[in-house]
Design an enzyme around this catalytic site. Structure first.
Site, PDB file in Angstrom:
ATOM      1  N   ARG A  32       0.820  -1.207   0.000  1.00 44.02           N
ATOM      2  CA  ARG A  32       0.000   0.000   0.000  1.00 44.02           C
ATOM      3  C   ARG A  32       0.855   1.258   0.000  1.00 44.02           C
ATOM      4  O   ARG A  32       0.531   2.238  -0.680  1.00 44.02           O
ATOM      5  CB  ARG A  32      -0.950  -0.023   1.209  1.00 44.02           C
ATOM      6  CG  ARG A  32      -1.827   1.203   1.372  1.00 44.02           C
ATOM      7  CD  ARG A  32      -2.453   1.675   0.071  1.00 44.02           C
ATOM      8  NE  ARG A  32      -3.165   0.633  -0.654  1.00 44.02           N
ATOM      9  CZ  ARG A  32      -3.521   0.721  -1.917  1.00 44.02           C
ATOM     10  NH1 ARG A  32      -3.229   1.800  -2.633  1.00 44.02           N
ATOM     11  NH2 ARG A  32      -4.152  -0.277  -2.504  1.00 44.02           N
TER      12      ARG A  32
ATOM     13  N   LYS B  93       2.954  24.707  -3.422  1.00 45.21           N
ATOM     14  CA  LYS B  93       1.690  24.104  -2.995  1.00 45.21           C
ATOM     15  C   LYS B  93       1.792  22.587  -3.098  1.00 45.21           C
ATOM     16  O   LYS B  93       1.143  21.934  -3.922  1.00 45.21           O
ATOM     17  CB  LYS B  93       0.539  24.648  -3.828  1.00 45.21           C
ATOM     18  CG  LYS B  93       0.324  26.145  -3.615  1.00 45.21           C
ATOM     19  CD  LYS B  93      -0.774  26.693  -4.509  1.00 45.21           C
ATOM     20  CE  LYS B  93      -0.944  28.196  -4.312  1.00 45.21           C
ATOM     21  NZ  LYS B  93      -1.962  28.776  -5.192  1.00 45.21           N
TER      22      LYS B  93
ATOM     23  N   LYS C 105       5.865  38.498  -2.571  1.00 43.94           N
ATOM     24  CA  LYS C 105       4.506  38.316  -3.087  1.00 43.94           C
ATOM     25  C   LYS C 105       3.618  39.476  -2.647  1.00 43.94           C
ATOM     26  O   LYS C 105       4.081  40.429  -2.021  1.00 43.94           O
ATOM     27  CB  LYS C 105       3.970  36.967  -2.637  1.00 43.94           C
ATOM     28  CG  LYS C 105       4.784  35.793  -3.209  1.00 43.94           C
ATOM     29  CD  LYS C 105       4.316  34.462  -2.684  1.00 43.94           C
ATOM     30  CE  LYS C 105       2.944  34.090  -3.182  1.00 43.94           C
ATOM     31  NZ  LYS C 105       2.899  33.855  -4.628  1.00 43.94           N
TER      32      LYS C 105
ATOM     33  N   GLU D  53       6.314  39.495  -7.308  1.00 48.09           N
ATOM     34  CA  GLU D  53       4.996  39.285  -7.892  1.00 48.09           C
ATOM     35  C   GLU D  53       4.254  40.611  -7.979  1.00 48.09           C
ATOM     36  O   GLU D  53       4.275  41.398  -7.025  1.00 48.09           O
ATOM     37  CB  GLU D  53       4.215  38.308  -7.022  1.00 48.09           C
ATOM     38  CG  GLU D  53       2.752  38.126  -7.398  1.00 48.09           C
ATOM     39  CD  GLU D  53       2.001  37.344  -6.352  1.00 48.09           C
ATOM     40  OE1 GLU D  53       2.115  36.100  -6.364  1.00 48.09           O
ATOM     41  OE2 GLU D  53       1.315  37.954  -5.512  1.00 48.09           O
TER      42      GLU D  53
ATOM     43  N   ASP E 170       0.646  38.066 -11.865  1.00 46.21           N
ATOM     44  CA  ASP E 170      -0.296  37.178 -11.193  1.00 46.21           C
ATOM     45  C   ASP E 170      -1.736  37.530 -11.533  1.00 46.21           C
ATOM     46  O   ASP E 170      -2.178  38.674 -11.341  1.00 46.21           O
ATOM     47  CB  ASP E 170      -0.083  37.258  -9.679  1.00 46.21           C
ATOM     48  CG  ASP E 170      -0.914  36.233  -8.930  1.00 46.21           C
ATOM     49  OD1 ASP E 170      -0.888  35.050  -9.318  1.00 46.21           O
ATOM     50  OD2 ASP E 170      -1.594  36.614  -7.959  1.00 46.21           O
TER      51      ASP E 170
END
Length: 286
Positions: free
Chosen positions: A98, A133, A165, A199, A220
């Protein structure tokens, strides 16, 4: 580059989680000398990633197991193809089954999703990259899977590059600090090999950011028209990255705006596990 140490750390933790005091079912049902032979088989088309992870799962369960790859990471395969063969003590093979499948199905799903995006932008000059992410603890494996699919990797961690960012820029604005001056000061504190990316989410931010001497500018959530205008304004003074709700359906149109890089969190956070199976036979031991 995915190392043996990275693989073993993830796989060992997964095996410990799944059988902290051993595999009770295997120990009470299976003879200690039973031998298993199994084939890792594709049940749908895709791109392989994680064959060394599969090998590690069986090796760490019992060094007496052996895995013979029938395909390599990055290979395309079709439903029904045998991707690897494993033999060894049945208890160990079933204990590792598994864990091996969970990881290779996830990695191959990411590789397959990446390959579809890479194919979609073929001929445009744009490169497909991932983001941070990723699943906590699995970043090295998932980033490797992106490369298996033909993509490239963004910064691996917060320690690897400067990337300011929207929330960083919001703090600067709240403090009344000039954006260009802040970038220049940041550049002065960096070594010459460290990449600096900023960004922006509005076209009017492009010139102040470029004046600071960035290496990469991320546009963005720009519309296609604004991406075209952004690429024109940058004019080769920095690498242009496009980001924000990138899908397989939109990625080619984004690439055709002239951007250099397209980043997509969906490659890792939304990729579907591929359907792979382990078909097994068990025989008595010697």
């Amino acid at each position: 580059m995915l190392t043996t140490a990275q693989i073993d750390a993830v796989v060992a933790a997964a095996l410990l989680e799944d059988a902290p005091w051993g595999d009770l079912t295997g120990e009470v049902f299976l003879p200690a000398d039973a031998i298993a032979a199994a084939q890792l088989t594709a049940r749908e088309d895709g791109v392989l990633a994680g064959i060394d992870v599969v090998a590690a799962a069986f090796r760490l369960a019992d060094p007496a197991t052996t895995l013979t790859p029938c395909a390599a990471d990055g290979d395309r395969f079709a439903a029904g193809d045998v991707l690897a063969e494993v033999t060894g003590p049945a208890r160990a093979v079933l204990r590792a089954e598994r864990i091996a499948l969970n990881l290779v199905q996830r990695m191959s799903g990411i590789a397959t999703a990446t390959r579809r995006m890479v194919d979609a932008v073929d001929g445009t000059g744009a490169r497909i990259t991932d983001t941070r992410k990723t699943t906590p603890g699995l970043r090295a494996l998932e980033r490797h899977a992106v490369r298996c699919g033909g993509g490239v990797n963004h910064r691996f961690s917060l320690s690897d590059a400067v990337m300011a960012k929207d929330n960083h820029l919001a703090v600067l604005q709240q403090q009344g600090l000039d954006l260009t001056e802040a970038i220049l000061r940041a550049r002065d504190r960096l070594g010459h090999t460290t990449v600096l990316e900023v960004e922006v989410d509005r076209p009017d931010q492009i010139e102040p950011v470029l004046a600071g001497g960035v290496d990469v500018i991320m546009l963005d959530n720009f519309s296609l028209a604004d991406l075209v205008e952004g690429v024109r304004r940058v004019g080769g003074r920095a690498v242009v990255e496009a980001s924000g709700t990138v899908t397989l359906e939109t990625v080619r149109d984004i690439a055709l705006t002239g951007v250099d890089v397209i980043s997509s969190g969906a490659l890792t956070h939304s990729a579907r596990h591929l359907d792979l199976g382990l078909d097994m036979t068990v025989s008595a031991g010697r």
